[in-house]
Design a protein around this motif. Structure first.
Motif, PDB file in Angstrom:
ATOM      1  N   THR A 147       0.827  -1.212   0.000  1.00  0.00           N
ATOM      2  CA  THR A 147       0.000   0.000   0.000  1.00  0.00           C
ATOM      3  C   THR A 147       0.872   1.277   0.000  1.00  0.00           C
ATOM      4  OG1 THR A 147      -0.151  -0.127   2.382  1.00  0.00           O
ATOM      5  CG2 THR A 147      -1.998  -1.015   1.147  1.00  0.00           C
ATOM      6  N   GLU A 148       2.134   1.117   0.390  1.00  0.00           N
ATOM      7  CA  GLU A 148       3.029   2.286   0.390  1.00  0.00           C
ATOM      8  C   GLU A 148       3.213   2.843  -1.024  1.00  0.00           C
ATOM      9  OE1 GLU A 148       4.007   3.590   3.201  1.00  0.00           O
ATOM     10  OE2 GLU A 148       2.972   1.950   4.238  1.00  0.00           O
ATOM     11  N   LEU A 149       2.978   1.966  -1.999  1.00  0.00           N
ATOM     12  CA  LEU A 149       3.168   2.385  -3.389  1.00  0.00           C
ATOM     13  C   LEU A 149       1.982   3.190  -3.919  1.00  0.00           C
ATOM     14  CD1 LEU A 149       4.550  -1.013  -4.772  1.00  0.00           C
ATOM     15  CD2 LEU A 149       5.891   1.002  -4.185  1.00  0.00           C
ATOM     16  N   ILE A 150       0.898   3.211  -3.133  1.00  0.00           N
ATOM     17  CA  ILE A 150      -0.298   3.947  -3.577  1.00  0.00           C
ATOM     18  C   ILE A 150      -0.130   5.416  -3.204  1.00  0.00           C
ATOM     19  CG2 ILE A 150      -2.816   4.089  -3.414  1.00  0.00           C
ATOM     20  CD1 ILE A 150      -2.769   1.165  -2.431  1.00  0.00           C
ATOM     21  N   GLU A 151       0.029   6.247  -4.232  1.00  0.00           N
ATOM     22  CA  GLU A 151       0.273   7.666  -3.962  1.00  0.00           C
ATOM     23  C   GLU A 151      -0.898   8.561  -4.363  1.00  0.00           C
ATOM     24  OE1 GLU A 151       3.952   8.276  -5.983  1.00  0.00           O
ATOM     25  OE2 GLU A 151       5.138   7.610  -4.262  1.00  0.00           O
ATOM     26  N   LYS A 152      -1.712   8.068  -5.284  1.00  0.00           N
ATOM     27  CA  LYS A 152      -2.866   8.873  -5.695  1.00  0.00           C
ATOM     28  C   LYS A 152      -4.083   7.977  -5.951  1.00  0.00           C
ATOM     29  CE  LYS A 152      -0.866   9.397 -10.341  1.00  0.00           C
ATOM     30  NZ  LYS A 152       0.267   8.502 -10.176  1.00  0.00           N
ATOM     31  N   ASP A 154      -5.765   7.213  -8.581  1.00  0.00           N
ATOM     32  CA  ASP A 154      -5.663   6.286  -9.715  1.00  0.00           C
ATOM     33  C   ASP A 154      -4.965   4.986  -9.290  1.00  0.00           C
ATOM     34  OD1 ASP A 154      -6.908   8.033 -11.296  1.00  0.00           O
ATOM     35  OD2 ASP A 154      -5.143   8.663 -12.467  1.00  0.00           O
ATOM     36  N   ASP A 155      -3.939   5.152  -8.444  1.00  0.00           N
ATOM     37  CA  ASP A 155      -3.201   3.988  -7.946  1.00  0.00           C
ATOM     38  C   ASP A 155      -4.133   3.103  -7.120  1.00  0.00           C
ATOM     39  OD1 ASP A 155      -0.957   5.107  -9.037  1.00  0.00           O
ATOM     40  OD2 ASP A 155      -0.195   5.929  -7.150  1.00  0.00           O
ATOM     41  N   LEU A 156      -4.962   3.772  -6.331  1.00  0.00           N
ATOM     42  CA  LEU A 156      -5.895   3.020  -5.474  1.00  0.00           C
ATOM     43  C   LEU A 156      -6.896   2.226  -6.326  1.00  0.00           C
ATOM     44  CD1 LEU A 156      -6.948   2.275  -2.649  1.00  0.00           C
ATOM     45  CD2 LEU A 156      -8.369   4.329  -2.719  1.00  0.00           C
ATOM     46  N   VAL A 157      -7.370   2.860  -7.385  1.00  0.00           N
ATOM     47  CA  VAL A 157      -8.314   2.176  -8.288  1.00  0.00           C
ATOM     48  C   VAL A 157      -7.652   0.921  -8.866  1.00  0.00           C
ATOM     49  CG1 VAL A 157      -9.598   2.392 -10.474  1.00  0.00           C
ATOM     50  CG2 VAL A 157      -9.604   4.285  -8.827  1.00  0.00           C
ATOM     51  N   THR A 158      -6.414   1.075  -9.321  1.00  0.00           N
ATOM     52  CA  THR A 158      -5.680  -0.067  -9.889  1.00  0.00           C
ATOM     53  C   THR A 158      -5.458  -1.136  -8.817  1.00  0.00           C
ATOM     54  OG1 THR A 158      -4.524   1.530 -11.266  1.00  0.00           O
ATOM     55  CG2 THR A 158      -3.608  -0.690 -11.216  1.00  0.00           C
ATOM     56  N   TYR A 159      -5.110  -0.663  -7.626  1.00  0.00           N
ATOM     57  CA  TYR A 159      -4.856  -1.579  -6.513  1.00  0.00           C
ATOM     58  C   TYR A 159      -6.093  -2.437  -6.210  1.00  0.00           C
ATOM     59  CZ  TYR A 159      -3.662  -3.057  -1.744  1.00  0.00           C
ATOM     60  OH  TYR A 159      -3.417  -3.798  -0.612  1.00  0.00           O
ATOM     61  N   VAL A 160      -7.226  -1.764  -6.091  1.00  0.00           N
ATOM     62  CA  VAL A 160      -8.483  -2.470  -5.786  1.00  0.00           C
ATOM     63  C   VAL A 160      -8.842  -3.424  -6.929  1.00  0.00           C
ATOM     64  CG1 VAL A 160     -10.968  -2.191  -5.352  1.00  0.00           C
ATOM     65  CG2 VAL A 160      -9.328  -0.657  -4.257  1.00  0.00           C
ATOM     66  N   LYS A 161      -8.596  -2.956  -8.139  1.00  0.00           N
ATOM     67  CA  LYS A 161      -8.896  -3.761  -9.332  1.00  0.00           C
ATOM     68  C   LYS A 161      -8.053  -5.053  -9.331  1.00  0.00           C
ATOM     69  CE  LYS A 161      -9.555  -2.846 -14.231  1.00  0.00           C
ATOM     70  NZ  LYS A 161      -9.204  -1.907 -15.304  1.00  0.00           N
ATOM     71  N   SER A 206     -11.081   1.891   2.662  1.00  0.00           N
ATOM     72  CA  SER A 206     -11.503   3.254   3.044  1.00  0.00           C
ATOM     73  C   SER A 206     -10.368   4.008   3.717  1.00  0.00           C
ATOM     74  CB  SER A 206     -12.684   3.195   4.018  1.00  0.00           C
ATOM     75  OG  SER A 206     -13.789   2.696   3.367  1.00  0.00           O
ATOM     76  N   SER A 207      -9.621   3.303   4.545  1.00  0.00           N
ATOM     77  CA  SER A 207      -8.521   3.975   5.270  1.00  0.00           C
ATOM     78  C   SER A 207      -7.461   4.484   4.285  1.00  0.00           C
ATOM     79  CB  SER A 207      -7.909   3.036   6.314  1.00  0.00           C
ATOM     80  OG  SER A 207      -7.100   2.071   5.709  1.00  0.00           O
ATOM     81  N   ILE A 208      -7.227   3.714   3.218  1.00  0.00           N
ATOM     82  CA  ILE A 208      -6.258   4.177   2.206  1.00  0.00           C
ATOM     83  C   ILE A 208      -6.819   5.424   1.502  1.00  0.00           C
ATOM     84  CG2 ILE A 208      -4.945   3.552   0.116  1.00  0.00           C
ATOM     85  CD1 ILE A 208      -5.319   0.604   0.865  1.00  0.00           C
ATOM     86  N   LYS A 209      -8.112   5.345   1.199  1.00  0.00           N
ATOM     87  CA  LYS A 209      -8.763   6.465   0.506  1.00  0.00           C
ATOM     88  C   LYS A 209      -8.692   7.747   1.357  1.00  0.00           C
ATOM     89  CE  LYS A 209     -13.079   7.425  -1.888  1.00  0.00           C
ATOM     90  NZ  LYS A 209     -14.455   6.957  -2.128  1.00  0.00           N
ATOM     91  N   ILE A 210      -9.040   7.606   2.621  1.00  0.00           N
ATOM     92  CA  ILE A 210      -9.019   8.770   3.529  1.00  0.00           C
ATOM     93  C   ILE A 210      -7.589   9.312   3.646  1.00  0.00           C
ATOM     94  CG2 ILE A 210      -9.387   9.513   5.934  1.00  0.00           C
ATOM     95  CD1 ILE A 210     -11.660   7.346   5.993  1.00  0.00           C
TER      96      ILE A 210
END
Lengths: 265, 29
Positions: A147-152, A154-161, A206-210
């Protein structure tokens, strides 16, 4: 305490296991002088079924990339092969001497060998199936720690996908495995831990999103915002640890068999 | 899975063999 740890193994081995004890009782005294019938035909049927099992077993090894299965399954297949030799020997001996104690002993030896060999094949195959589920669980754990690699966003969308199909597959496989187990305690524990993973995952996302939203509006000099960011980070890390713990427990329970009583003592 | 079906066939055949052997014994005991 169930003898066999999955319903499939139980359904295959239980009937013949019960019959073998009957055979042993009847042949307890192999010198009782009783005549045995000609067993050539039923022994031939066992031989044909065993030949097929040995062929299918080798095919399973060839098509698998599980090195442990490739090592263990052939050994179990040899046991079945050896058991068939004993049955053939029993059949030939009893045909020429229907009272032969040696023939009767060979018959029991062969039957026991069949049960032990098939049991070893089933266990070996079952363990390999469990390793596939464990592999899925470990894939989900790996996702948790990137999750450290998620910076924005768009990254989160890809991550969840990417995470969703692996997590869904893991859930489905663990769920199916739970239904296969004969040990009630193991089943209950699997259900509990799987439910935890299911309920914690939305909060984790949600915590990543927040965290990302807070980070986007973050003012370098605002100490209060900095504090909030740390709290969100802590909450996210806590959820990662919790899910990681739940999945590791799932892995541990998946690898248990009915014989691991000490684990639950 | 094919291997489970094949294993089942072996234990079924082994069961028939035991039945053949034990039935004959029971009749004689």
């Amino acid at each position: 305490m169930p003898v066999f740890h999955t319903k499939t193994i139980e359904s295959i081995l239980e009937p013949v296991a019960q019959q073998i004890s009957k055979l042993v009782i009847l042949h307890d005294d192999a010198d009782n002088g009783n005549l045995m019938p000609d067993l050539s035909l039923p022994v031939q049927v066992v031989q044909q079924a065993a030949d097929n099992l040995i062929r299918v077993g080798h095919e399973t090894c060839t098509n698998s990339d599980d090195s442990l299965l490739k090592r263990e399954l052939p050994l179990a297949l040899i046991r079945v092969e050896e058991a068939c030799k004993s049955l053939q020997e029993a059949s030939v001996t009893l045909k020429s001497d229907p009272k032969s104690p040696f023939g009767k002993r060979k018959l029991i030896e062969g039957e026991r060998g069949i049960l032990q060999g098939v049991s070893a094949i089933l266990l070996s195959f079952d363990e390999s199936e469990v390793r596939k589920i464990v592999h899925l669980c470990k894939q989900v754990i790996e996702y948790l720690f990137i999750t450290e690699l998620i910076e924005k966003m768009d990254d989160l969308v890809t991550y969840v996908k990417n995470l969703t199909p692996v997590l869904t597959r893991m859930t489905r496989e663990v769920d199916a495995r739970e239904k296969e187990l004969t040990h009630q305690e193991h089943r209950n524990k699997l259900v509990q831990h799987l439910e935890q993973v299911k309920s914690l995952t939305p909060s984790f996302i949600s915590s990543i999103k927040i965290y990302l939203l807070t980070l986007a509006s973050f003012q370098q000099n605002d100490s209060q915002e900095k504090q909030v960011l740390f709290c969100i980070q802590d909450s996210k890390d806590f959820l990662i640890k919790r899910i990681n713990y739940e999945i590791k427990e799932i892995i541990r329970i998946l690898q248990l068999t009915s014989y691991d009583e000490d684990e639950w003592a | 899975e094919q291997i489970l079906e094949a294993a089942k066939s072996v234990t079924n055949a082994a069961g028939v063999l035991i039945k053949a052997a034990t039935t004959a014994q029971k009749e004689l005991v």
